[in-house]
Motif scaffolding. Structure first.
Motif, PDB file in Angstrom:
ATOM      1  N   ILE A 174      30.225 -64.092   9.860  1.00 21.68           N
ATOM      2  CA  ILE A 174      30.636 -65.192   8.992  1.00 21.68           C
ATOM      3  C   ILE A 174      30.371 -64.738   7.570  1.00 21.68           C
ATOM      4  O   ILE A 174      29.464 -63.933   7.331  1.00 21.68           O
ATOM      5  CB  ILE A 174      29.884 -66.509   9.305  1.00 21.68           C
ATOM      6  CG1 ILE A 174      28.367 -66.283   9.298  1.00 21.68           C
ATOM      7  CG2 ILE A 174      30.341 -67.103  10.625  1.00 21.68           C
ATOM      8  CD1 ILE A 174      27.568 -67.545   9.537  1.00 21.68           C
ATOM      9  N   GLN A 175      31.159 -65.215   6.625  1.00 18.76           N
ATOM     10  CA  GLN A 175      31.047 -64.747   5.256  1.00 18.76           C
ATOM     11  C   GLN A 175      30.950 -65.909   4.276  1.00 18.76           C
ATOM     12  O   GLN A 175      31.483 -66.996   4.521  1.00 18.76           O
ATOM     13  CB  GLN A 175      32.239 -63.856   4.894  1.00 18.76           C
ATOM     14  CG  GLN A 175      32.242 -62.533   5.652  1.00 18.76           C
ATOM     15  CD  GLN A 175      33.367 -61.612   5.225  1.00 18.76           C
ATOM     16  OE1 GLN A 175      34.533 -61.851   5.502  1.00 18.76           O
ATOM     17  NE2 GLN A 175      33.013 -60.518   4.552  1.00 18.76           N
ATOM     18  N   ALA A 176      30.249 -65.654   3.184  1.00 16.15           N
ATOM     19  CA  ALA A 176      30.104 -66.627   2.107  1.00 16.15           C
ATOM     20  C   ALA A 176      30.220 -65.899   0.784  1.00 16.15           C
ATOM     21  O   ALA A 176      29.846 -64.720   0.673  1.00 16.15           O
ATOM     22  CB  ALA A 176      28.763 -67.347   2.212  1.00 16.15           C
ATOM     23  N   LYS A 177      30.729 -66.596  -0.237  1.00 17.97           N
ATOM     24  CA  LYS A 177      30.941 -65.974  -1.539  1.00 17.97           C
ATOM     25  C   LYS A 177      30.001 -66.500  -2.618  1.00 17.97           C
ATOM     26  O   LYS A 177      29.949 -65.948  -3.716  1.00 17.97           O
ATOM     27  CB  LYS A 177      32.392 -66.185  -1.980  1.00 17.97           C
ATOM     28  CG  LYS A 177      33.401 -65.511  -1.074  1.00 17.97           C
ATOM     29  CD  LYS A 177      34.826 -65.761  -1.549  1.00 17.97           C
ATOM     30  CE  LYS A 177      35.848 -65.103  -0.623  1.00 17.97           C
ATOM     31  NZ  LYS A 177      37.241 -65.357  -1.064  1.00 17.97           N
ATOM     32  N   THR A 178      29.289 -67.578  -2.325  1.00 16.92           N
ATOM     33  CA  THR A 178      28.374 -68.174  -3.292  1.00 16.92           C
ATOM     34  C   THR A 178      27.034 -68.476  -2.627  1.00 16.92           C
ATOM     35  O   THR A 178      26.933 -68.506  -1.392  1.00 16.92           O
ATOM     36  CB  THR A 178      28.936 -69.477  -3.875  1.00 16.92           C
ATOM     37  OG1 THR A 178      29.008 -70.467  -2.817  1.00 16.92           O
ATOM     38  CG2 THR A 178      30.331 -69.263  -4.480  1.00 16.92           C
ATOM     39  N   ALA A 179      26.025 -68.719  -3.446  1.00 15.87           N
ATOM     40  CA  ALA A 179      24.707 -69.074  -2.920  1.00 15.87           C
ATOM     41  C   ALA A 179      24.763 -70.397  -2.163  1.00 15.87           C
ATOM     42  O   ALA A 179      24.187 -70.531  -1.081  1.00 15.87           O
ATOM     43  CB  ALA A 179      23.702 -69.152  -4.066  1.00 15.87           C
ATOM     44  N   LYS A 180      25.479 -71.363  -2.719  1.00 20.47           N
ATOM     45  CA  LYS A 180      25.587 -72.675  -2.069  1.00 20.47           C
ATOM     46  C   LYS A 180      26.261 -72.555  -0.715  1.00 20.47           C
ATOM     47  O   LYS A 180      25.806 -73.127   0.286  1.00 20.47           O
ATOM     48  CB  LYS A 180      26.369 -73.634  -2.969  1.00 20.47           C
ATOM     49  CG  LYS A 180      26.495 -75.036  -2.387  1.00 20.47           C
ATOM     50  CD  LYS A 180      27.238 -75.958  -3.345  1.00 20.47           C
ATOM     51  CE  LYS A 180      27.360 -77.367  -2.761  1.00 20.47           C
ATOM     52  NZ  LYS A 180      28.080 -78.275  -3.685  1.00 20.47           N
ATOM     53  N   GLU A 181      27.363 -71.800  -0.665  1.00 18.40           N
ATOM     54  CA  GLU A 181      28.073 -71.623   0.599  1.00 18.40           C
ATOM     55  C   GLU A 181      27.205 -70.860   1.595  1.00 18.40           C
ATOM     56  O   GLU A 181      27.217 -71.154   2.799  1.00 18.40           O
ATOM     57  CB  GLU A 181      29.383 -70.876   0.363  1.00 18.40           C
ATOM     58  CG  GLU A 181      30.237 -70.730   1.623  1.00 18.40           C
ATOM     59  CD  GLU A 181      31.509 -69.940   1.387  1.00 18.40           C
ATOM     60  OE1 GLU A 181      32.304 -69.826   2.344  1.00 18.40           O
ATOM     61  OE2 GLU A 181      31.704 -69.420   0.261  1.00 18.40           O
ATOM     62  N   GLY A 206      23.999 -60.482  -6.908  1.00 15.31           N
ATOM     63  CA  GLY A 206      24.792 -60.956  -8.040  1.00 15.31           C
ATOM     64  C   GLY A 206      25.841 -61.959  -7.630  1.00 15.31           C
ATOM     65  O   GLY A 206      27.034 -61.627  -7.506  1.00 15.31           O
ATOM     66  N   LEU A 207      25.435 -63.201  -7.412  1.00 11.22           N
ATOM     67  CA  LEU A 207      26.358 -64.243  -6.974  1.00 11.22           C
ATOM     68  C   LEU A 207      26.784 -65.106  -8.157  1.00 11.22           C
ATOM     69  O   LEU A 207      26.043 -65.238  -9.141  1.00 11.22           O
ATOM     70  CB  LEU A 207      25.692 -65.104  -5.895  1.00 11.22           C
ATOM     71  CG  LEU A 207      25.246 -64.328  -4.642  1.00 11.22           C
ATOM     72  CD1 LEU A 207      24.489 -65.235  -3.691  1.00 11.22           C
ATOM     73  CD2 LEU A 207      26.444 -63.690  -3.945  1.00 11.22           C
ATOM     74  N   PRO A 208      27.967 -65.729  -8.086  1.00  7.23           N
ATOM     75  CA  PRO A 208      28.498 -66.435  -9.260  1.00  7.23           C
ATOM     76  C   PRO A 208      27.760 -67.713  -9.632  1.00  7.23           C
ATOM     77  O   PRO A 208      27.745 -68.107 -10.797  1.00  7.23           O
ATOM     78  CB  PRO A 208      29.955 -66.742  -8.860  1.00  7.23           C
ATOM     79  CG  PRO A 208      29.956 -66.712  -7.366  1.00  7.23           C
ATOM     80  CD  PRO A 208      28.946 -65.678  -6.982  1.00  7.23           C
ATOM     81  N   ASP A 209      27.137 -68.371  -8.658  1.00  8.80           N
ATOM     82  CA  ASP A 209      26.522 -69.673  -8.946  1.00  8.80           C
ATOM     83  C   ASP A 209      24.996 -69.634  -8.996  1.00  8.80           C
ATOM     84  O   ASP A 209      24.360 -70.592  -9.452  1.00  8.80           O
ATOM     85  CB  ASP A 209      26.974 -70.722  -7.919  1.00  8.80           C
ATOM     86  CG  ASP A 209      26.608 -70.329  -6.499  1.00  8.80           C
ATOM     87  OD1 ASP A 209      26.457 -69.109  -6.235  1.00  8.80           O
ATOM     88  OD2 ASP A 209      26.486 -71.222  -5.655  1.00  8.80           O
ATOM     89  N   ALA A 210      24.383 -68.552  -8.530  1.00 10.40           N
ATOM     90  CA  ALA A 210      22.915 -68.452  -8.541  1.00 10.40           C
ATOM     91  C   ALA A 210      22.525 -67.016  -8.244  1.00 10.40           C
ATOM     92  O   ALA A 210      23.325 -66.242  -7.701  1.00 10.40           O
ATOM     93  CB  ALA A 210      22.283 -69.394  -7.514  1.00 10.40           C
ATOM     94  N   ASP A 211      21.316 -66.666  -8.602  1.00 11.42           N
ATOM     95  CA  ASP A 211      20.803 -65.341  -8.266  1.00 11.42           C
ATOM     96  C   ASP A 211      20.508 -65.291  -6.771  1.00 11.42           C
ATOM     97  O   ASP A 211      19.987 -66.248  -6.191  1.00 11.42           O
ATOM     98  CB  ASP A 211      19.511 -65.075  -9.054  1.00 11.42           C
ATOM     99  CG  ASP A 211      19.120 -63.610  -9.047  1.00 11.42           C
ATOM    100  OD1 ASP A 211      18.902 -63.061  -7.947  1.00 11.42           O
ATOM    101  OD2 ASP A 211      19.044 -63.008 -10.130  1.00 11.42           O
ATOM    102  N   GLY A 212      20.852 -64.158  -6.139  1.00 17.11           N
ATOM    103  CA  GLY A 212      20.580 -64.013  -4.720  1.00 17.11           C
ATOM    104  C   GLY A 212      19.110 -64.127  -4.372  1.00 17.11           C
ATOM    105  O   GLY A 212      18.760 -64.455  -3.239  1.00 17.11           O
ATOM    106  N   LEU A 213      18.235 -63.861  -5.325  1.00 14.29           N
ATOM    107  CA  LEU A 213      16.804 -64.021  -5.085  1.00 14.29           C
ATOM    108  C   LEU A 213      16.460 -65.456  -4.719  1.00 14.29           C
ATOM    109  O   LEU A 213      15.551 -65.707  -3.925  1.00 14.29           O
ATOM    110  CB  LEU A 213      16.008 -63.589  -6.322  1.00 14.29           C
ATOM    111  CG  LEU A 213      16.100 -62.112  -6.712  1.00 14.29           C
ATOM    112  CD1 LEU A 213      15.412 -61.871  -8.049  1.00 14.29           C
ATOM    113  CD2 LEU A 213      15.478 -61.230  -5.630  1.00 14.29           C
ATOM    114  N   GLU A 214      17.203 -66.388  -5.300  1.00  9.77           N
ATOM    115  CA  GLU A 214      16.967 -67.798  -4.978  1.00  9.77           C
ATOM    116  C   GLU A 214      17.376 -68.094  -3.539  1.00  9.77           C
ATOM    117  O   GLU A 214      16.761 -68.932  -2.869  1.00  9.77           O
ATOM    118  CB  GLU A 214      17.744 -68.690  -5.950  1.00  9.77           C
ATOM    119  CG  GLU A 214      17.465 -70.183  -5.784  1.00  9.77           C
ATOM    120  CD  GLU A 214      16.010 -70.551  -6.024  1.00  9.77           C
ATOM    121  OE1 GLU A 214      15.570 -71.586  -5.468  1.00  9.77           O
ATOM    122  OE2 GLU A 214      15.311 -69.823  -6.752  1.00  9.77           O
ATOM    123  N   VAL A 215      18.402 -67.407  -3.053  1.00  9.08           N
ATOM    124  CA  VAL A 215      18.817 -67.565  -1.656  1.00  9.08           C
ATOM    125  C   VAL A 215      17.700 -67.085  -0.732  1.00  9.08           C
ATOM    126  O   VAL A 215      17.371 -67.742   0.267  1.00  9.08           O
ATOM    127  CB  VAL A 215      20.122 -66.797  -1.383  1.00  9.08           C
ATOM    128  CG1 VAL A 215      20.498 -66.894   0.102  1.00  9.08           C
ATOM    129  CG2 VAL A 215      21.260 -67.337  -2.240  1.00  9.08           C
TER     130      VAL A 215
END
Length: 232
Positions: free
Chosen positions: A30-37, A55-64
């Motif tokens: 499964i794939q996602a393009k944003t932190a929220k998704e 490097g995600l468009p809506d948040a830093d991946g570290l937050e994920v």
């Protein structure tokens, strides 16, 4: 059955490459393009493994990483163009299990995923004693809990794995090749770099006690005397 992978990547070319790579290798994806998704898909589809770009468009991946680690220990493999040691340290310290910098070898990425899959399949063999003690260090294997001078230590899953490996080999020098083979089942140069990062973080959390460097060879856990523990 192969694990379900959640790939979090916003670059279209990289997304297509990863999709093709995983499909050829028969990994359900499964794939996602944003932190929220990514967080939404994680909660709804419950993947076994996350391959995460920072490097995600809506948040830093570290937050994920931070949010996933607040409720799950699912393995996270960071796949990022950030290659500075500080970036690796931060991601690993937050709970990532592995870190591979872009550009990367497809064969190496698949090999690292296979290593993670083997860890998922293995229950591991605990030492005979349920509790390991060395001076002010205490490891409760059943609870996967570590205390230093009575205070609970917050270790990442990989830091805990490394510490247990040393506890099973108290007094023995463990070479860098041995450590990377035991941890990642390989001896790539990138593994050596990751090992140095993990050892730096782990020794800092241990107040630079217990684990000594055998220069040019590897590391060794030494037995701490009562006097040494009191001085610390």
């Amino acid at each position: 059955m192969k694990p379900l992978i959640l790939s979090v990547e916003d670059d279209l070319q990289m997304t297509s490459l990863l999709r093709t790579m995983f499909e050829i290798s028969d990994y359900p994806l499964i794939q996602a393009k944003t932190a929220k998704e990514a967080l939404t898909r994680f909660l709804s589809d419950k993947p076994d493994l996350v391959v995460l770009d920072l490097g995600l468009p809506d948040a830093d991946g570290l937050e994920v990483i931070r949010k996933i680690r607040s409720f799950s220990q699912a393995p996270i493999l960071v796949l990022s163009a950030r290659s500075e040691p500080a970036d690796k340290i931060q991601a690993l310290d937050l709970g990532a299990d592995d870190y591979l910098a872009k550009p990367f070898s497809v064969d190496e990425l698949l090999a690292r995923i296979r290593v993670i899959c083997r860890r998922l399949d293995q229950t591991g063999t605990l030492p005979e004693a349920a509790v390991f003690r060395n001076g002010g260090l205490e490891i409760r294997y059943d609870e996967q809990e570590v205390r230093l001078d009575g205070q609970l230590l917050h270790l990442t899953p990989m830091e805990y794995r490394i510490l247990v490996l040393f506890s099973r080999n108290l007094g023995k020098v463990l070479t860098r090749n041995y450590l990377t083979t035991q941890i990642w089942n390989s001896t790539w140069n990138s593994d050596m770099t990751n090992l140095r990062v993990y050892m730096t973080m782990l020794r800092k959390k241990l107040n630079h006690r217990f684990i000594e460097t055998s220069f040019g060879v590897g590391y060794k856990m030494v037995r701490e005397s009562a006097d040494t523990a009191q001085e610390a």
